[in-house]
Design a protein around this motif. Structure first.
Motif, PDB file in Angstrom:
ATOM      1  N   LEU A  87       0.844  -1.188   0.000  1.00  0.00           N
ATOM      2  CA  LEU A  87       0.000   0.000   0.000  1.00  0.00           C
ATOM      3  C   LEU A  87       0.887   1.248   0.000  1.00  0.00           C
ATOM      4  O   LEU A  87       1.873   1.319   0.740  1.00  0.00           O
ATOM      5  N   GLY A  88       0.550   2.206  -0.858  1.00  0.00           N
ATOM      6  CA  GLY A  88       1.291   3.470  -0.900  1.00  0.00           C
ATOM      7  C   GLY A  88       2.517   3.455  -1.796  1.00  0.00           C
ATOM      8  O   GLY A  88       3.109   4.503  -2.035  1.00  0.00           O
ATOM      9  N   ASP A  89       2.910   2.272  -2.302  1.00  0.00           N
ATOM     10  CA  ASP A  89       4.067   2.225  -3.212  1.00  0.00           C
ATOM     11  C   ASP A  89       3.637   2.748  -4.587  1.00  0.00           C
ATOM     12  O   ASP A  89       2.762   2.155  -5.228  1.00  0.00           O
ATOM     13  N   ALA A 140       1.382  10.392 -15.260  1.00  0.00           N
ATOM     14  CA  ALA A 140       0.384  10.022 -14.264  1.00  0.00           C
ATOM     15  C   ALA A 140       0.984   8.969 -13.357  1.00  0.00           C
ATOM     16  O   ALA A 140       1.645   8.036 -13.822  1.00  0.00           O
ATOM     17  N   VAL A 141       0.752   9.121 -12.064  1.00  0.00           N
ATOM     18  CA  VAL A 141       1.306   8.205 -11.075  1.00  0.00           C
ATOM     19  C   VAL A 141       0.169   7.734 -10.174  1.00  0.00           C
ATOM     20  O   VAL A 141      -0.826   8.444  -9.988  1.00  0.00           O
ATOM     21  N   ALA A 142       0.291   6.518  -9.639  1.00  0.00           N
ATOM     22  CA  ALA A 142      -0.791   5.953  -8.832  1.00  0.00           C
ATOM     23  C   ALA A 142      -0.223   5.110  -7.712  1.00  0.00           C
ATOM     24  O   ALA A 142       0.948   4.700  -7.743  1.00  0.00           O
ATOM     25  N   CYS A 143      -1.056   4.832  -6.708  1.00  0.00           N
ATOM     26  CA  CYS A 143      -0.687   3.890  -5.652  1.00  0.00           C
ATOM     27  C   CYS A 143      -1.953   3.262  -5.088  1.00  0.00           C
ATOM     28  O   CYS A 143      -3.054   3.794  -5.246  1.00  0.00           O
ATOM     29  N   ILE A 144      -1.800   2.100  -4.440  1.00  0.00           N
ATOM     30  CA  ILE A 144      -2.935   1.431  -3.810  1.00  0.00           C
ATOM     31  C   ILE A 144      -3.207   2.100  -2.462  1.00  0.00           C
ATOM     32  O   ILE A 144      -2.315   2.176  -1.612  1.00  0.00           O
ATOM     33  N   GLN A 145      -4.427   2.590  -2.295  1.00  0.00           N
ATOM     34  CA  GLN A 145      -4.816   3.182  -1.015  1.00  0.00           C
ATOM     35  C   GLN A 145      -5.480   2.152  -0.103  1.00  0.00           C
ATOM     36  O   GLN A 145      -5.351   2.208   1.116  1.00  0.00           O
ATOM     37  N   ALA A 146      -6.201   1.205  -0.704  1.00  0.00           N
ATOM     38  CA  ALA A 146      -6.868   0.170   0.077  1.00  0.00           C
ATOM     39  C   ALA A 146      -6.988  -1.087  -0.768  1.00  0.00           C
ATOM     40  O   ALA A 146      -7.029  -1.033  -2.004  1.00  0.00           O
ATOM     41  N   SER A 147      -7.061  -2.249  -0.074  1.00  0.00           N
ATOM     42  CA  SER A 147      -7.132  -3.519  -0.775  1.00  0.00           C
ATOM     43  C   SER A 147      -8.052  -4.477  -0.029  1.00  0.00           C
ATOM     44  O   SER A 147      -8.063  -4.510   1.205  1.00  0.00           O
ATOM     45  N   ILE A 178      -7.581   2.770  -5.729  1.00  0.00           N
ATOM     46  CA  ILE A 178      -6.352   3.328  -6.297  1.00  0.00           C
ATOM     47  C   ILE A 178      -6.419   4.855  -6.257  1.00  0.00           C
ATOM     48  O   ILE A 178      -7.372   5.451  -6.763  1.00  0.00           O
ATOM     49  N   ALA A 179      -5.409   5.472  -5.643  1.00  0.00           N
ATOM     50  CA  ALA A 179      -5.275   6.939  -5.696  1.00  0.00           C
ATOM     51  C   ALA A 179      -4.363   7.282  -6.867  1.00  0.00           C
ATOM     52  O   ALA A 179      -3.402   6.563  -7.143  1.00  0.00           O
ATOM     53  N   PHE A 180      -4.651   8.394  -7.551  1.00  0.00           N
ATOM     54  CA  PHE A 180      -3.821   8.758  -8.701  1.00  0.00           C
ATOM     55  C   PHE A 180      -3.639  10.278  -8.776  1.00  0.00           C
ATOM     56  O   PHE A 180      -4.386  11.047  -8.183  1.00  0.00           O
ATOM     57  N   ARG A 181      -2.614  10.655  -9.504  1.00  0.00           N
ATOM     58  CA  ARG A 181      -2.328  12.074  -9.773  1.00  0.00           C
ATOM     59  C   ARG A 181      -1.885  12.176 -11.228  1.00  0.00           C
ATOM     60  O   ARG A 181      -1.019  11.410 -11.684  1.00  0.00           O
ATOM     61  N   ILE A 182      -2.476  13.113 -11.944  1.00  0.00           N
ATOM     62  CA  ILE A 182      -2.218  13.291 -13.376  1.00  0.00           C
ATOM     63  C   ILE A 182      -1.791  14.725 -13.650  1.00  0.00           C
ATOM     64  O   ILE A 182      -2.395  15.658 -13.130  1.00  0.00           O
ATOM     65  N   HIS A 183      -0.749  14.890 -14.451  1.00  0.00           N
ATOM     66  CA  HIS A 183      -0.346  16.214 -14.925  1.00  0.00           C
ATOM     67  C   HIS A 183      -0.686  16.297 -16.413  1.00  0.00           C
ATOM     68  O   HIS A 183      -0.118  15.563 -17.230  1.00  0.00           O
ATOM     69  N   ALA A 184      -1.626  17.160 -16.753  1.00  0.00           N
ATOM     70  CA  ALA A 184      -2.063  17.312 -18.142  1.00  0.00           C
ATOM     71  C   ALA A 184      -2.442  18.772 -18.362  1.00  0.00           C
ATOM     72  O   ALA A 184      -2.604  19.534 -17.404  1.00  0.00           O
ATOM     73  N   GLU A 185      -2.589  19.169 -19.614  1.00  0.00           N
ATOM     74  CA  GLU A 185      -2.968  20.549 -19.917  1.00  0.00           C
ATOM     75  C   GLU A 185      -3.816  20.590 -21.182  1.00  0.00           C
ATOM     76  O   GLU A 185      -3.980  19.583 -21.880  1.00  0.00           O
ATOM     77  N   PHE A 186      -4.371  21.748 -21.475  1.00  0.00           N
ATOM     78  CA  PHE A 186      -5.288  21.900 -22.606  1.00  0.00           C
ATOM     79  C   PHE A 186      -4.825  23.036 -23.508  1.00  0.00           C
ATOM     80  O   PHE A 186      -4.263  24.029 -23.037  1.00  0.00           O
ATOM     81  N   ILE A 206      -4.665   2.741   3.855  1.00  0.00           N
ATOM     82  CA  ILE A 206      -3.932   3.874   4.413  1.00  0.00           C
ATOM     83  C   ILE A 206      -4.782   5.122   4.196  1.00  0.00           C
ATOM     84  O   ILE A 206      -5.633   5.154   3.304  1.00  0.00           O
ATOM     85  N   PRO A 207      -4.590   6.182   5.005  1.00  0.00           N
ATOM     86  CA  PRO A 207      -5.389   7.403   4.832  1.00  0.00           C
ATOM     87  C   PRO A 207      -5.151   8.040   3.457  1.00  0.00           C
ATOM     88  O   PRO A 207      -4.070   7.916   2.874  1.00  0.00           O
ATOM     89  N   TRP A 208      -6.183   8.722   2.962  1.00  0.00           N
ATOM     90  CA  TRP A 208      -6.079   9.416   1.678  1.00  0.00           C
ATOM     91  C   TRP A 208      -4.909  10.397   1.672  1.00  0.00           C
ATOM     92  O   TRP A 208      -4.162  10.490   0.694  1.00  0.00           O
ATOM     93  N   GLN A 209      -4.715  11.125   2.778  1.00  0.00           N
ATOM     94  CA  GLN A 209      -3.646  12.121   2.837  1.00  0.00           C
ATOM     95  C   GLN A 209      -2.275  11.475   2.641  1.00  0.00           C
ATOM     96  O   GLN A 209      -1.396  12.038   1.993  1.00  0.00           O
ATOM     97  N   GLU A 210      -2.098  10.285   3.216  1.00  0.00           N
ATOM     98  CA  GLU A 210      -0.818   9.594   3.058  1.00  0.00           C
ATOM     99  C   GLU A 210      -0.615   9.147   1.617  1.00  0.00           C
ATOM    100  O   GLU A 210       0.482   9.283   1.057  1.00  0.00           O
ATOM    101  N   ALA A 211      -1.672   8.617   1.003  1.00  0.00           N
ATOM    102  CA  ALA A 211      -1.566   8.192  -0.397  1.00  0.00           C
ATOM    103  C   ALA A 211      -1.241   9.378  -1.291  1.00  0.00           C
ATOM    104  O   ALA A 211      -0.369   9.292  -2.172  1.00  0.00           O
ATOM    105  N   ALA A 212      -1.929  10.509  -1.067  1.00  0.00           N
ATOM    106  CA  ALA A 212      -1.687  11.711  -1.876  1.00  0.00           C
ATOM    107  C   ALA A 212      -0.253  12.200  -1.704  1.00  0.00           C
ATOM    108  O   ALA A 212       0.394  12.645  -2.668  1.00  0.00           O
TER     109      ALA A 212
END
Length: 500
Positions: free
Chosen positions: A122-124, A179-186, A193-201, A314-320
């Motif tokens: 979790l969190g990796d 884009a990067v992701a990690c497992i928040q809960a299983s 899955i928590a994720f973060r994406i960098h994109a633009e328009f 794990i808490p959302w804040q930790e995953a983020a």
């Protein structure tokens, strides 16, 4: 020269924006955006998904929620956008609603969000779309109107972002991309899955010049079965908790070297959300006979789903935070909110290492116009170097703040101490980024402007006239050595104040 003579400046500008390999010939693939524009027909992309998706698989309904940029939050609005042509901002002003308020996607298209292997902790973090840029590779061209065809795992993210606007660029012009992701809960059958994406328009089209709209980040989560056949929940959004969350840049000429305007602003809402879990279009019994199918009117089959019992989470804040550190290694140490940093410094009897910026330090751009924004350069070099991270962790409480936020804090008379802290910071600020070291009571004991810092560290040591900073021979990188010297001088100056 011949191309310029044949096409003129603006014609060559459009041609160059399509000629991605710069061979002065347009291949069918390069001409495709213009063909689609003229014919109104977009052929199916070969890059959709390599595996064939079952059309009878479960479908997920997603709604888009969008509130346009608040124009009054742009810096240029203070003088009524003086000198800025109405045409330049036309794409921004006309973008008042999502391109597709609702979309229905197959659940298995979200397979791209699954982890690459089952034994991840979790969190990796892992990369859905790896970043291909860094401080050494530079940045991608500003002179583009149409996104390249998405490939592989880019496809689903491109589909989702296209709900907001028809021209999303899944890979940003600047690092960190992707884009990067990690497992928040299983659980036995599901992941969250928590994720973060960098994109633009790209908001403009020819004959206008490019206008880039770059939200600080997209973040969110997806709850899906481990075989991706079922999606229980999905949400993607641009965080709106800070007073500025979008960078904008627009060109004023028909070449890559043309002058560019930059600004920042506030976007109240940009969000995608599933209306419920994914549902099948057909239900079969054990013999393969159809028991129930979707109503011809499109009304979905109604289900009652069991509640998921998470075995690990794990808490959302930790995953983020894990995702943030994957994008920005300088965040291996905590950067606290402004007032909290001073409270912690007081309790731990440490100095405050503060960075004051026009734009955000941990959004995918970073405070300054291209080609090399000061905040972006700092975070990709000295702030993530091991010696600097070690000293900051040992002796400082770190924070970064937007100038706009401290201006608001200074004018808030409800807490005089916080107002004074902001005032002391703003007195030392020079555009675009100021690094500040101060006592827990807000007294500034050392500061340096980022542009000056970058100037002196790009010079040879013998050419630096000022004796304010001396170069150490212990590190090959002069910027790391000089930033360490800046921090150490702050500690030395603070000694009389920090004595017990």
């Amino acid at each position: 020269e011949l191309a310029l003579k044949s096409l003129g400046n603006e014609g060559l500008f459009l041609f160059s924006s399509l000629d991605t390999n710069k061979d002065l010939y347009l291949s069918p693939e390069e001409f495709k955006p213009i063909a689609e524009k003229l014919t109104g027909v977009a052929p199916g992309s070969e890059s959709e998904e390599e595996e064939t998706l079952d059309p009878n698989g479960e479908t997920l309904s997603i709604v888009a929620k969008f509130q346009p940029l608040v124009m009054e939050t742009m810096t240029k609005s203070k003088d009524g956008f003086l000198g800025i042509s109405h045409v330049a901002l036309s794409g921004l002003r006309n973008w008042t609603a999502p391109a597709a308020p609702m979309s229905v996607l197959l659940a298995r298209q979200f397979k791209a969000f699954l982890p690459p292997k089952n034994n991840l902790e979790l969190g990796d973090p892992w990369w859905i779309i790896p970043s291909e840029l860094n401080i050494f590779t530079g940045y991608l061209s500003n002179n583009r109107f149409y996104p390249p065809p998405p490939k592989g795992k880019e496809v689903i993210i491109h589909k989702l972002l296209s709900m907001f606007h028809p021209r999303p660029f899944v890979r940003t012009r600047f690092a960190p991309q992707g884009a990067v992701a990690c497992i928040q809960a299983s659980s036995s059958f599901y992941y969250s899955i928590a994720f973060r994406i960098h994109a633009e328009f790209q908001l403009n089209e020819p004959p206008n010049f490019p206008f880039w709209f770059s939200p600080g980040q997209f973040t969110g989560y997806i709850v899906l079965s481990k075989d991706s056949s079922h999606v229980r929940d999905f949400r993607l959004f641009v965080p709106n908790n800070r007073s500025l969350n979008v960078d904008m840049e627009w060109l004023y000429g028909a070449s890559e070297s043309s002058s560019m305007e930059v600004d920042i602003g506030y976007l109240p809402q940009m969000e995608l959300e599933s209306t419920g879990p994914s549902v099948p279009s057909v239900i079969h019994d054990e013999n393969g006979n159809v028991l129930h199918s979707r109503d011809p009117s499109g009304e979905p089959i109604h289900f009652v789903f069991e509640e998921i019992s998470w075995q690990q989470e794990i808490p959302w804040q930790e995953a983020a935070h894990r995702l943030e550190v994957a994008m920005y290694p300088f965040k291996k140490i905590s950067y606290l909110p402004f007032t909290e940093a001073f409270e912690r410094a007081q309790a731990e009897k440490k100095l405050v290492h503060s960075i004051l910026l026009w734009g955000a330090l941990d959004d995918h751009k970073g405070s300054c116009p291209p080609p090399a924004g000061s905040g972006r350069t700092l975070r990709e070099t000295v702030l993530e170097s091991s010696p600097v991270l070690a000293l900051l962790n040992q002796s400082f409480i770190s924070s970064w703040s937007l100038v706009k936020e401290l201006e608001e804090l200074q004018s808030n008379r409800e807490n005089e101490f916080y107002s004074k802290l902001a005032k002391l910071h703003l007195e030392k600020y020079n555009f675009p980024v100021e690094m500040i070291i101060c006592l827990p009571n807000g007294t500034v004991i050392h500061h340096i402007n980022a542009n000056y810092f970058l100037d002196i560290t790009s010079m040879k040591p013998e050419d630096v006239e000022s004796s304010i900073f001396s170069f150490s021979t212990n590190f090959e990188d002069p910027s790391t050595a000089t930033y360490l010297q800046f921090l150490k001088e702050g500690l030395q100056r603070a000694q009389p104040y920090l004595q017990p």
